[in-house]
Design an enzyme around this catalytic site. Sequence first.
Site, short mmCIF file in Angstrom:
data_model
loop_
_atom_site.label_atom_id
_atom_site.label_comp_id
_atom_site.label_asym_id
_atom_site.label_seq_id
_atom_site.Cartn_x
_atom_site.Cartn_y
_atom_site.Cartn_z
N ASN A 13 28.61 -40.06 -12.11
CA ASN A 13 29.55 -40.65 -13.07
C ASN A 13 30.53 -39.55 -13.48
O ASN A 13 30.18 -38.65 -14.22
CB ASN A 13 28.75 -41.17 -14.29
CG ASN A 13 29.66 -41.69 -15.39
OD1 ASN A 13 30.88 -41.79 -15.21
ND2 ASN A 13 29.07 -42.02 -16.52
N LYS A 15 33.05 -39.78 -15.32
CA LYS A 15 33.58 -39.98 -16.68
C LYS A 15 35.10 -39.77 -16.69
O LYS A 15 35.76 -40.15 -15.72
CB LYS A 15 32.84 -39.07 -17.66
CG LYS A 15 31.31 -39.28 -17.58
CD LYS A 15 30.56 -38.67 -18.72
CE LYS A 15 29.07 -38.97 -18.56
NZ LYS A 15 28.25 -38.50 -19.65
N HIS A 97 27.19 -48.21 -20.55
CA HIS A 97 26.98 -46.78 -20.78
C HIS A 97 27.02 -46.48 -22.28
O HIS A 97 27.81 -47.10 -23.02
CB HIS A 97 28.05 -45.96 -20.06
CG HIS A 97 27.70 -44.51 -19.99
ND1 HIS A 97 27.85 -43.67 -21.06
CD2 HIS A 97 27.16 -43.77 -18.99
CE1 HIS A 97 27.42 -42.46 -20.72
NE2 HIS A 97 27.00 -42.50 -19.47
N GLU A 99 28.28 -44.18 -23.91
CA GLU A 99 29.59 -43.77 -24.42
C GLU A 99 30.49 -44.98 -24.65
O GLU A 99 31.34 -44.96 -25.56
CB GLU A 99 30.23 -42.75 -23.45
CG GLU A 99 29.52 -41.40 -23.55
CD GLU A 99 29.54 -40.55 -22.30
OE1 GLU A 99 30.32 -40.85 -21.37
OE2 GLU A 99 28.77 -39.58 -22.24
N GLU A 173 19.08 -43.68 -19.75
CA GLU A 173 19.84 -42.52 -20.20
C GLU A 173 19.61 -42.33 -21.70
O GLU A 173 20.34 -42.92 -22.52
CB GLU A 173 21.33 -42.71 -19.92
CG GLU A 173 21.67 -42.84 -18.46
CD GLU A 173 23.08 -42.35 -18.15
OE1 GLU A 173 23.22 -41.59 -17.19
OE2 GLU A 173 24.02 -42.71 -18.88
N GLY A 179 24.87 -34.96 -21.83
CA GLY A 179 25.84 -33.90 -22.06
C GLY A 179 25.36 -32.83 -23.03
O GLY A 179 26.15 -32.02 -23.51
N SER A 222 21.75 -34.96 -18.55
CA SER A 222 21.65 -33.52 -18.27
C SER A 222 20.87 -33.23 -16.99
O SER A 222 20.15 -32.23 -16.91
CB SER A 222 21.05 -32.77 -19.47
OG SER A 222 21.92 -32.86 -20.58
P1 13P Z 1 25.29 -35.69 -18.20
O1 13P Z 1 24.61 -35.55 -16.84
O2 13P Z 1 26.56 -34.92 -18.28
O3 13P Z 1 24.33 -35.42 -19.30
O4 13P Z 1 25.72 -37.22 -18.33
C1 13P Z 1 24.80 -38.20 -18.03
C2 13P Z 1 25.50 -39.50 -18.01
O5 13P Z 1 25.95 -39.98 -19.03
C3 13P Z 1 25.64 -40.18 -16.72
O6 13P Z 1 26.11 -41.47 -16.88
#
Ligand code: 13P
Length: 273
Positions: A13, A15, A97, A99, A173, A179, A222
Site C-alpha cells: 500500500n 498510500k 483502511h 486511515e 491491521e 506506521g 509496521s
Molecule cells: P505501515 O507498514 O507503514 O505500518 O502501514 C501499514 C498499512 O497501513 C498498510 O495498509
Amino acid sequence: MIPPMRPVIVAGNWKMHTTPADAAELARTMEARTRVPGVTRVLCPPFVCLAPVRDALAGQNVGVGAQDVHHHLGGAFTGDISAPMLRDLATWVIVGHSERRRYHHETNEMVAEKVARAIENGLRPILCVGEELEVREEGAHVAEALVADQVMDALQPTTGEALATSGLVIAYEPIWAIGTGRNASGADAAAMAQAIRRAVDAASGDSIGLRGADTPVLYGGSVTGANIDQFFAEAEIDGALVGGASLKPDEMAAIVARAGLTAAARGLAPARS
Ligand code: 13P
C-alpha cells in the site's frame, strides 16, 4: 471437508506516495526484485498512478490495486472515485483502511457498501480491520470481538454466493501498529486471524457462502524484512499488507522472499533444493 489451500499474498500500500512521473519505475523495480514462485504480488499506488503502474506491469504477474473506492456507483461526489471507474485500471481494491475510517469518517456501514460495490464490479477487495490501542489494552478478547464485528458488518449486505466467488481478502491491521514501528506479535495476529475466520463463517451462516477457512488473512502494521518471519511462521497468516516498507525495494525483496518459503511449504511453489 477439503483442506483449505489459501494463496500467499504480499500487497504493498503506497498510500499518498509517488507521482505519475515516478510510480512506473518503482513498480518495475519492485516487480524485478520480487520474482518468487507461488507468491501473489499486489501493488496499490495512488489513484493517479494506477494507469502508469498498470502499463509498467503489463505482462508481469503483479496485481494492481486501488487504495479506496466510493460506496456509490456515481453521482455528485466531488473528488471521489467509483468502482466502475476502476475497472480497467485495477483488479484489487483496499477497503476500510483505518486511515480512511479515521480521516474520512468511514463507518462500518460505508465500508460494507464499498465491499459490495467492489465485488459487483469485479474488483477483489482487501478488507482492512483492526482495533485502537485502548481496545487492545482491554485484552485480546475485547480486540477480537471488535474486529469480528467489523468483519460481520462489512460482509452483511453482500450475498453469500457473491462473497464466495469474490476472492475477498481480509487484512488485520491493528491501528496502533500502523506506521509506528510497533508491530503485533505473530501469535496475537494468528489468534486474530482465527477470530476473523469465525466471523466470516458467522456472516455466511450455513448457506453457500464464503468459508472462513478459505479466506486469506493478511497481517499489516509496521511489517519489515526484519519482522516478517514471525507472521509467516503462523499457519493462520497468509501474507502481509505492507505500508512504508512497500516503497523500499530491499525491504519488499526480503518480505516476498520469506513469503516464498511459506508458498513452497504449502505446495504453491516448487521447493528450492
Ligand atoms: P505501515 O507498514 O507503514 O505500518 O502501514 C501499514 C498499512 O497501513 C498498510 O495498509
